[in-house]
Design a protein around this motif. Structure first.
Motif, PDB file in Angstrom:
ATOM      1  N   ALA A 396       0.802  -1.170   0.062  1.00 53.25           N
ATOM      2  CA  ALA A 396      -0.059   0.149  -0.036  1.00 53.25           C
ATOM      3  C   ALA A 396       0.865   0.974  -0.070  1.00 53.25           C
ATOM      4  O   ALA A 396       0.656   2.278  -0.728  1.00 53.25           O
ATOM      5  CB  ALA A 396      -0.784  -0.001   1.306  1.00 53.25           C
ATOM      6  N   MET A 397       1.755   1.186   0.736  1.00 52.01           N
ATOM      7  CA  MET A 397       2.912   2.561   0.942  1.00 52.01           C
ATOM      8  C   MET A 397       3.764   2.807  -0.447  1.00 52.01           C
ATOM      9  O   MET A 397       3.791   3.599  -0.895  1.00 52.01           O
ATOM     10  CB  MET A 397       3.780   2.332   2.001  1.00 52.01           C
ATOM     11  N   VAL A 398       4.065   1.333  -1.133  1.00 57.93           N
ATOM     12  CA  VAL A 398       4.624   1.601  -2.252  1.00 57.93           C
ATOM     13  C   VAL A 398       3.637   2.047  -3.384  1.00 57.93           C
ATOM     14  O   VAL A 398       4.123   2.947  -4.214  1.00 57.93           O
ATOM     15  CB  VAL A 398       4.943   0.181  -2.985  1.00 57.93           C
ATOM     16  N   GLY A 399       2.338   1.814  -3.337  1.00 58.58           N
ATOM     17  CA  GLY A 399       1.392   2.413  -3.975  1.00 58.58           C
ATOM     18  C   GLY A 399       1.419   3.903  -4.093  1.00 58.58           C
ATOM     19  O   GLY A 399       1.179   4.743  -5.258  1.00 58.58           O
ATOM     20  N   ILE A 400       1.891   4.538  -2.867  1.00 56.89           N
ATOM     21  CA  ILE A 400       1.981   6.072  -2.770  1.00 56.89           C
ATOM     22  C   ILE A 400       3.127   6.477  -3.566  1.00 56.89           C
ATOM     23  O   ILE A 400       3.058   7.315  -4.517  1.00 56.89           O
ATOM     24  CB  ILE A 400       2.118   6.430  -1.366  1.00 56.89           C
ATOM     25  N   ILE A 401       4.108   5.641  -3.405  1.00 53.26           N
ATOM     26  CA  ILE A 401       5.221   6.101  -4.080  1.00 53.26           C
ATOM     27  C   ILE A 401       5.200   5.721  -5.561  1.00 53.26           C
ATOM     28  O   ILE A 401       5.569   6.778  -6.311  1.00 53.26           O
ATOM     29  CB  ILE A 401       6.454   5.284  -3.760  1.00 53.26           C
ATOM     30  N   VAL A 402       4.910   4.723  -6.141  1.00 50.57           N
ATOM     31  CA  VAL A 402       4.610   4.664  -7.656  1.00 50.57           C
ATOM     32  C   VAL A 402       3.453   5.440  -7.998  1.00 50.57           C
ATOM     33  O   VAL A 402       3.632   6.132  -9.245  1.00 50.57           O
ATOM     34  CB  VAL A 402       4.069   3.345  -7.730  1.00 50.57           C
ATOM     35  N   GLY A 403       2.457   5.922  -7.405  1.00 50.60           N
ATOM     36  CA  GLY A 403       1.467   6.677  -7.924  1.00 50.60           C
ATOM     37  C   GLY A 403       1.962   8.133  -7.966  1.00 50.60           C
ATOM     38  O   GLY A 403       1.581   8.667  -9.068  1.00 50.60           O
ATOM     39  N   VAL A 404       2.798   8.712  -6.893  1.00 46.68           N
ATOM     40  CA  VAL A 404       3.326   9.853  -7.382  1.00 46.68           C
ATOM     41  C   VAL A 404       4.410  10.047  -8.333  1.00 46.68           C
ATOM     42  O   VAL A 404       4.379  11.029  -9.135  1.00 46.68           O
ATOM     43  CB  VAL A 404       4.277  10.296  -5.858  1.00 46.68           C
ATOM     44  N   ALA A 405       5.080   8.932  -8.595  1.00 49.62           N
ATOM     45  CA  ALA A 405       6.150   8.851  -9.684  1.00 49.62           C
ATOM     46  C   ALA A 405       5.225   8.828 -11.010  1.00 49.62           C
ATOM     47  O   ALA A 405       5.761   9.495 -11.949  1.00 49.62           O
ATOM     48  CB  ALA A 405       6.911   7.595  -9.603  1.00 49.62           C
ATOM     49  N   SER A 406       4.069   8.160 -11.212  1.00 49.13           N
ATOM     50  CA  SER A 406       3.309   8.018 -12.252  1.00 49.13           C
ATOM     51  C   SER A 406       2.755   9.560 -12.453  1.00 49.13           C
ATOM     52  O   SER A 406       2.745   9.986 -13.715  1.00 49.13           O
ATOM     53  CB  SER A 406       2.081   7.136 -11.977  1.00 49.13           C
ATOM     54  N   LEU A 407       2.269  10.216 -11.324  1.00 46.80           N
ATOM     55  CA  LEU A 407       1.649  11.632 -11.499  1.00 46.80           C
ATOM     56  C   LEU A 407       2.734  12.749 -11.994  1.00 46.80           C
ATOM     57  O   LEU A 407       2.182  13.538 -12.820  1.00 46.80           O
ATOM     58  CB  LEU A 407       0.843  11.669 -10.006  1.00 46.80           C
ATOM     59  N   THR A 408       3.716  12.621 -11.502  1.00 45.81           N
ATOM     60  CA  THR A 408       4.783  13.705 -11.662  1.00 45.81           C
ATOM     61  C   THR A 408       5.837  13.214 -12.899  1.00 45.81           C
ATOM     62  O   THR A 408       6.821  14.282 -13.020  1.00 45.81           O
ATOM     63  CB  THR A 408       5.402  13.957 -10.283  1.00 45.81           C
ATOM     64  N   GLY A 409       5.898  12.046 -13.138  1.00 46.90           N
ATOM     65  CA  GLY A 409       6.847  11.722 -14.245  1.00 46.90           C
ATOM     66  C   GLY A 409       7.996  11.392 -13.628  1.00 46.90           C
ATOM     67  O   GLY A 409       9.273  11.473 -14.307  1.00 46.90           O
ATOM     68  N   PHE A 410       8.287  11.089 -12.304  1.00 49.87           N
ATOM     69  CA  PHE A 410       9.499  11.171 -11.743  1.00 49.87           C
ATOM     70  C   PHE A 410      10.222   9.703 -12.254  1.00 49.87           C
ATOM     71  O   PHE A 410      11.415   9.793 -12.271  1.00 49.87           O
ATOM     72  CB  PHE A 410       9.284  10.832 -10.147  1.00 49.87           C
TER      73      PHE A 410
END
Length: 615
Positions: A396-410
């Protein structure tokens, strides 16, 4: 309290078992239910701080558990509204989104630790403060409402791929491991390993390597494997004469290696298969040679250390007989055979795991010592759910990381950074990808590690024309080895804790034991034949034989011993031989064999001279 936890745990386990046959709910609902119930259990079972009550939940804990359930109820009651409002969240959407993010952070902090919580927080801050950051990582920035709703109301954030695999593959395979444990499978592995290798030089260490490898492949958790198997093997290793740091390191290295060992590979192979659109059987077969090389390296160092210190094995009288072991518990192998048959027979992993669990219950009835009664059945269901909590919260926490990476293009920015550092050179890009994978994998279970590294680090290798599967295997290996890499080496720290050793020293010894795992990924990038990709049987056999000899040469170089102690010149020659032997090719193999033969011949001559001198 105990009954409440048991009811919730058993209900969640039965839900996943039933849906493995009937099919899951709608994606968002299925993942939300899994996450919400897991969080509720975490708040009931894990105290908020060290000085909080350890055996009972506080009023705050109950409140957080209720709020966790509320996040599920909201998605179920207003699902169509959430779908229709996609991109335009209502006030209630935003409130529940913020609540969910905070609950995931707090629940994760309790069960996973501060490291991943801090990383998630940094990513959330990155999403908000994007416009104010250096140009290389800057982005347009997002409001708190936008960030939270993206993470909660879509399947790109908290309810993304990571929690999706937790709610399907991971949970069922952990549940399968719990059932095997209840029936005595761990005892079967330990006794079998004792019967096979307990009498040899340094026998208990070899027992740890063999039993931890098999168990680690099934249960999917290196740390849990260290704790369960290590509680038996580490005292035996210390009793035999191994140092406490070495004993803890052996258990850690062997347990971590289970994640890369077919047939189950800690369930990560199923996620890789889904991500790449490949058959599971192809991935499991490809991992055979690297897995063997890893364990050959560990076993060789263990054996050489025993010979170097003059350590003996256990007497035959202290060891079980293989015949008796198989007679008593050998039938427990049948569920594993069923699982492997179904996995390679084209059945889905979820369906195969469910039938493996059912067959475990049925097969256990064959003998009184393994038989599961109704109480044992419920205990296994509860044990499985409890064991899955840490991995589920990490996902679930990794979902936050991957979600932000997807949203921002990180992710794209990280790929670009690796390529810039690599200076358009594959070997440098491999090195920096390795470093990124180890950093991203620190403090994480193997499955979330793979999801993060494959989405952020692997694309850099694809840019160089490396096959996607090979690049995924490369980052997966180094993400796994992060569990042995100081300063955050969770598996090594667990081994040190059991052995009473020093954590960082144990971690560095673990890395030496796992040296083959560092070398081999570089080789299969340049020579995918090692993964049995587009190669004939003769080429694969030749690569396997020379690579095994190379791994043994590497172990000899690292340990500084073969028949007698090696001086630094012979250690360097042995190390060079190891590298050129592992690299496929007739010329490199010939050079490696000649160099290794020099080391062996020199040792034989030295041994003869010492024998003559003593005579």
């Amino acid at each position: 309290m105990a009954r409440l936890v048991m009811i919730i745990s058993v209900s969640l386990a039965l839900f996943h078992l039933i849906t493995s046959f009937t099919g899951p709910l709608v994606t968002l609902q299925h993942r939300a239910l899994h996450t919400g119930v897991v969080m509720a259990l975490v708040f009931l079972l894990y105290p908020s701080r060290k000085n909080a009550p350890q055996t009972r939940a506080t009023i705050i804990d109950f409140l957080l558990a209720i709020l966790s359930i509320a996040t599920i109820v909201y998605i179920f009651t207003d699902y169509m509204g959430i779908v229709n409002r996609a991109g335009l969240p209502s006030q209630n959407d935003i409130i529940f989104s913020l609540l969910m993010v905070l609950l995931v952070l707090e629940g994760g902090r309790r069960v996973v630790g501060n490291g991943l919580t801090v990383l998630c927080t940094l990513f959330l801050l990155y999403a908000y403060f994007g416009p104010y950051l250096p140009r290389v990582v800057a982005h347009r920035g997002y409001q708190i409402d936008d960030i939270a709703s993206y993470l909660y109301l879509t399947t790109e954030g908290i309810f993304g791929t990571a929690i999706g695999v937790s709610a399907t593959y991971i949970f069922l395979f952990i549940l399968f491991g719990a059932f095997l444990n209840r029936t005595g499978m761990g005892q079967l592995f330990n006794d079998s390993a004792m019967a096979i290798s307990g009498h040899t030089a340094g026998g208990p260490a070899k027992v740890a390597v063999v039993s931890s490898g098999f168990l680690g492949s099934i249960n999917g958790s290196a740390i849990a494997n260290v704790v369960t198997t290590g509680s038996f093997t580490i005292p035996l290793m210390k009793k035999t004469g191994y140092s406490k740091n070495f004993a803890g390191a052996v258990e850690a290295a062997a347990s971590v290696g289970g994640q890369i060992l077919p047939p189950v590979m800690g369930a990560t192979a199923f996620i890789m298969a889904e991500t790449l659109g490949m058959p599971y059987a192809q991935i499991a077969i490809a991992a055979i040679i690297p897995g063997i090389l890893y364990y050959m390296g560990v076993l060789t160092v263990v054996h050489l250390r025993a010979k170097k210190l003059g350590l003996k094995g256990l007497s035959r009288k202290e060891l079980p007989r293989m015949k008796d072991v198989l007679k008593e518990r050998g039938h427990l192998l049948i569920p594993l055979i069923i699982l492997i048959y179904m996995l390679f027979g084209g059945f889905t992993p979820i369906y195969a795991a469910a039938w493996a669990i059912i067959s475990t219950v049925v097969i256990s009835l064959l003998r009184a010592t393994t038989r599961m009664n109704l109480k044992g059945l419920f205990r296994a269901l509860e044990d499985g759910t409890r064991s899955a909590l840490g991995v589920a919260m990490a996902c679930a926490m990794v979902g936050i990381i991957v979600g932000v990476a997807s949203l921002t293009g990180f992710g794209l920015k990280m790929t670009s950074a690796i390529l810039i550092l690599g200076n358009d050179t594959l070997i440098l890009t491999l090195f920096f990808t390795m470093i990124a994978s180890i950093i991203l994998g620190m403090g994480l279970p193997s499955i979330p590690t793979y999801i993060i590294t494959s989405s952020m680090a692997a694309p850099a290798l694809v840019q160089f024309g490396v096959e996607p599967f090979v690049s995924h295997m490369f980052v997966f290996y180094f993400g796994i080895l992060a569990n042995l890499t100081p300063p955050v080496a969770l598996a090594a720290f667990a081994g040190a804790g059991l052995a009473g050793g020093e954590p960082n020293k144990t971690g560095f010894i673990s890395l030496k034991l796992a040296a083959a795992g560092i070398l081999v990924p570089y080789v299969f990038v340049y020579s995918p034949e090692m993964l049995m990709q587009d190669a004939d049987a003769l080429s694969i056999l030749l690569i396997a034989i020379t690579a095994i000899i190379g791994v043994m040469a590497l172990a000899i170089a690292l340990e500084g011993y073969l028949l007698e102690n090696l001086n630094w010149v012979l250690r360097v020659i042995s190390a060079i031989a190891a590298v050129v032997l592992v690299i496929p090719g007739m010329l490199s193999d010939a050079i490696g064999i000649v160099l290794f033969a020099i080391v062996i011949a020199t040792q034989i001559i030295k041994r003869k001279r010492m024998t003559q001198a003593e005579a």
